[in-house]
Design an enzyme around this catalytic site. Structure first.
Site, PDB file in Angstrom:
ATOM      1  N   ASP A  24      69.050  73.699   9.177  1.00 47.12           N
ATOM      2  CA  ASP A  24      68.173  73.868   8.026  1.00 47.12           C
ATOM      3  C   ASP A  24      68.953  73.337   6.824  1.00 47.12           C
ATOM      4  OD1 ASP A  24      66.211  74.453   6.235  1.00 47.12           O
ATOM      5  OD2 ASP A  24      65.901  76.516   6.882  1.00 47.12           O
TER       6      ASP A  24
HETATM    7  C1  BGC Z   1      63.464  75.420   4.513  1.00 46.77           C
HETATM    8  C2  BGC Z   1      62.959  74.545   5.640  1.00 46.77           C
HETATM    9  C3  BGC Z   1      62.609  73.185   5.094  1.00 46.77           C
HETATM   10  C4  BGC Z   1      63.827  72.590   4.402  1.00 46.77           C
HETATM   11  C5  BGC Z   1      63.561  71.234   3.808  1.00 46.77           C
HETATM   12  C6  BGC Z   1      64.573  74.768   3.737  1.00 46.77           C
HETATM   13  O1  BGC Z   1      64.918  75.516   2.624  1.00 46.77           O
HETATM   14  O2  BGC Z   1      63.906  76.644   5.038  1.00 46.77           O
HETATM   15  O3  BGC Z   1      61.838  75.121   6.238  1.00 46.77           O
HETATM   16  O4  BGC Z   1      62.159  72.346   6.130  1.00 46.77           O
HETATM   17  O5  BGC Z   1      64.211  73.473   3.356  1.00 46.77           O
HETATM   18  O6  BGC Z   1      62.697  71.326   2.732  1.00 46.77           O
END
Ligand code: BGC
Length: 750
Positions: free
Chosen positions: A230
């Site tokens: 993530d």
């Molecule tokens: C979120 C993800 C997301 C990523 C990119 C993160 O903070 O938890 O779900 O895909 O950011 O935006």
């Protein structure tokens, strides 16, 4: 392909290899043009493509306009697998049109508490519904040559301290509730990538959790795709690589790249490990198609509308207040700021800029005859004097045949990044609904929210309630079609609506403190808990009304089956009302005398069926081993106990229509006997009894089988020498244990 990739890896310098293991930017991977390795583009995309055009340090400031579909809590309430495939396919087309290779979704975390700030982005409290919906959605996307990122692996069920919280979770709950959907999706549809979560699980960050990434995901489930972090979730890059986390996002990750280099130079990290990650990265890069297409956003708007129509849940409809025949309507009042400024999607990384946007005010106004008197009152608009608005709403409502109140959870209440404080609607909305209900009994409340809300202050005063969720850009058109009867509602709740927040099983342990949250409720999430504790709910899991009625009959399943065989269950369902409609047939299984504790019943299969007036259809389900199994932490595997099971066919988890008990023959052992188990358990266990018979003579067995002698039968095996005054010796007890292990195949002796 593999040969090409192996050759490429040989040609890459160490610096290039390291560079490829993290992103080049927020949304792209590295490109090595001298070797023809292209970059790929990822965007967030669970319910629409968030293609960022401009962003600052706080996030996106401008996105491309794309179709905004209902969010996952809505889509899951459709219980329609074909629809999920279609939404996935449509998203993939938009991805292709924008040159996007991987959609960062779907999120399949389980809704442990209705307070979870990101619940709107997740499917359900139930892992089976989650798995089925997510699988079809992913198939729809990946069949078009666009990749997905199944997220957030795993136990990312809250926003509070989401970057660091340690989730304490027992093995059984982990397997049955939190990992279950990931397991099914990984095995059935092979998502191109999996996104490891920010949080820690049982003390270890998910991005470097060897048990979760290597042992379970790679070795047990055979996942060969790409594991990415993530955004910013990597704690220790070397440990992450060793556990199988391939790509760090976003990039470039300069500090971690340096660390990788040093670790390789110091021989703390084998270059082979980096090469294995590179293989997976390059395989994904070359799988991504580059052919751009043109899409018709107006057509996609229709799909978004259909998705919303299928997802809306008719919660309550006393005296068939709905549908309203618009052609015969004299007057109608629409109340609520959300009718004008609809709440149609969630906030955070999934927030898209919609291509179109419909609102309740305009759609209703355009759908009624010119002669109908139409009134609107904002009711609770926050920037004006509330009492004046309230009075205005009540006055207008009092003069109308029907009142439709658009209520719901404002954006500031639920979002990625923070959890909800409670499950209540804003107080002013509760007050407004109560006041309006006093002057007009034909009041319909339309709700827009991402997860359960508490309606207890007005539920008995309001005859009709529509749960429209966060229904996407075409939501208002869908809502109005359901209200007018153009569409017969067919959604069913994908989560339980409790009477009070305090009733939720996670209540005493949400969101945790001191950097830790304890999932003390174990497997008892959602309806599993409410049923076990016999707690009344506001609306039960799987509930949803229709404008027609369905009859269930002819349940057919064998009386006795073998656990390892496929088991067919069939029934007939008939539309006995006076409108065409759709029913979600839900199949639950209940084990009658479990050795290990089990929920009252659990959802295993479901099917959405379309039926014309008077039409009947035969439905067939195929059950297999895992549908009867639970995860036995002592044995460390899934097991089916030899027992009676009830097959239950239902219209909601409470509305049971047909059931039948069957015997399921299984040779699995629920528990390995040992010296601490009472004699009675040894006698009742097939292998245990055999071990006793082999070790002891007839007199000794008679002594044990004397049921009158509870003093002996209820005591543990290790006490037998003492109890029997050495009629059974310690040596013989050891022989019993040894026999038992041999008969189970745990050890072998000549
Ligand atoms: C979120 C993800 C997301 C990523 C990119 C993160 O903070 O938890 O779900 O895909 O950011 O935006």
């Amino acid at each position: 392909m593999d040969i090409k990739i192996d050759n490429l890896i040989e040609e890459l310098t160490l610096d290039e290899k390291i560079k490829l293991c993290s992103g080049a930017s927020m949304w792209t991977t590295e490109e090595i043009s001298r070797l023809g390795i292209p970059a790929i583009i990822m965007t967030d995309g669970p319910h629409g493509l968030r293609y960022v055009v401009e962003e600052n340090e706080f996030g996106a400031t401008s996105n491309k306009r794309t179709t905004c579909f209902p969010t996952s809590s809505a889509l899951a309430s459709s219980w329609n697998k074909d629809l999920l495939y279609l939404v996935g396919k449509t998203l993939a087309e938009e991805a292709k049109s924008l040159g996007v290779n991987i959609l960062l979704g779907p999120g399949i975390n389980i809704k442990r508490s209705p307070l979870g700030g990101r619940n709107f982005e997740y499917f359900s409290e139930d892992p089976i519904l989650t798995a089925d919906m997510a699988s079809e959605f992913i198939k729809g996307i990946q069949d078009q040559g666009v990749g997905t990122s199944l997220k957030h692996y795993v136990c990312n069920n809250q926003e509070y301290k989401r970057f660091s919280i340690n989730v304490k979770v027992a093995e059984r709950a982990l397997r049955e509730i939190y990992l279950h959907a990931f397991e099914r999706v990984v095995k059935e549809v092979k998502p191109w990538t999996i996104m490891a979560a920010y949080n820690r699980v049982n003390g270890i960050p998910a991005t470097q959790n060897n048990y979760l990434l290597k042992q379970i995901l790679r070795e047990e489930w055979g996942y060969e795709g790409l594991i990415i972090s993530d955004w910013g979730a990597v704690h220790d890059r070397i440990k992450a690589l060793k556990s199988g986390l391939d790509l760090e996002m976003p990039g470039p990750a300069r500090v971690n790249s340096e660390k990788i280099k040093q670790a390789i130079e110091k021989k703390d990290l084998e270059e082979k490990i980096l090469d294995n990650s590179l293989k997976r990265i390059l395989k994904t890069v070359f799988k991504a198609k580059k052919n751009k297409i043109i899409v018709d956003y107006e057509e996609h708007d229709k799909i978004a509308q259909k998705a919303a129509e299928e997802s809306i849940v008719l919660m309550k409809n006393e005296n068939n207040l709905l549908p309203i025949d618009f052609a015969k309507l004299n007057s109608i009042t629409v109340i609520g700021e959300m009718a004008v400024n609809p709440r149609y999607q969630g906030s955070g990384s999934s927030k898209v800029t919609p291509y179109n946007l419909s609102d309740g005010f305009t759609v209703i106004k355009n759908s009624i005859p010119k002669s109908t008197e139409f009134n609107y009152s904002s009711g609770y608009k926050t920037d004006e004097k509330l009492e004046i608005q309230l009075k205005d709403a009540v006055n207008k409502a009092a003069k109308s045949d029907y009142v439709i109140v658009f209520a719901g959870i404002p954006e500031e209440y639920e979002s990625e990044g923070f959890d909800r404080k409670n499950i209540d609607l804003p107080e002013i909305q509760n007050k407004l609904i109560n006041e309006v209900a006093k002057v007009n009994e034909n009041i319909i409340v339309v709700l827009n929210n991402g997860s359960a809300v508490n309606m207890s202050s007005w539920i008995n005063e309001v005859p009709a309630i529509l749960e429209a969720w966060l229904p996407g850009q075409a939501g208002a058109k869908a809502i109005v079609n359901v209200i007018s009867g153009k569409v017969n509602p067919s959604g069913k709740l994908s989560e339980t609506f409790p009477v009070a927040l305090e009733h939720n099983p996670s209540h005493l342990n949400f969101p945790g403190f001191n950097e830790e949250v304890n999932y003390a409720e174990g497997i008892y999430i959602g309806y599993r808990y409410f049923e076990k504790k016999n707690i009344t709910t506001q609306f039960t899991f799987g509930h949803g009304l229709s404008y027609t009625e369905f009859e269930y009959k002819n349940l057919n399943v064998k009386n006795e089956v073998e656990a390892r065989n496929k088991i067919k269950v069939s029934l007939k369902i008939k539309n006995i009302g006076n409108r065409a409609g759709k029913e979600v047939v839900q199949l639950y299984i209940s084990q009658k005398n479990p050795y290990y504790d089990r929920p009252v019943k659990e959802l295993k299969k479901f099917k959405k069926v379309v039926l014309n007036i008077g039409e009947s259809k035969e439905i067939e389900f195929t059950l297999s081993y895992r549908d009867f199994a639970y995860y036995n932490p002592e044995i460390g595997d899934w097991i089916v106990e030899n027992d009676i099971y009830e097959i239950i066919l239902a219209s909601s988890s409470k509305d049971i229509r047909l059931k039948k008990q069957i015997r399921v023959n299984s040779k699995d052992t629920a528990h390995n006997l040992d010296v601490n188990d009472p004699v009675i358990d040894w006698l009742n266990d097939q292998i245990g009894k055999k071990a006793l018979m082999e070790a002891l003579n007839d007199n000794q067995i008679d002594y044990l089988e004397d049921k009158e002698n509870i003093y002996v039968t209820e005591r543990p095996l290790y006490r037998l020498d003492f109890l029997s005054e050495n009629m059974i010796t310690e040596k013989e007890i050891n022989k019993i244990i040894l026999n038992y292990r041999i008969f189970r195949g745990d050890c072998y002796f000549n």
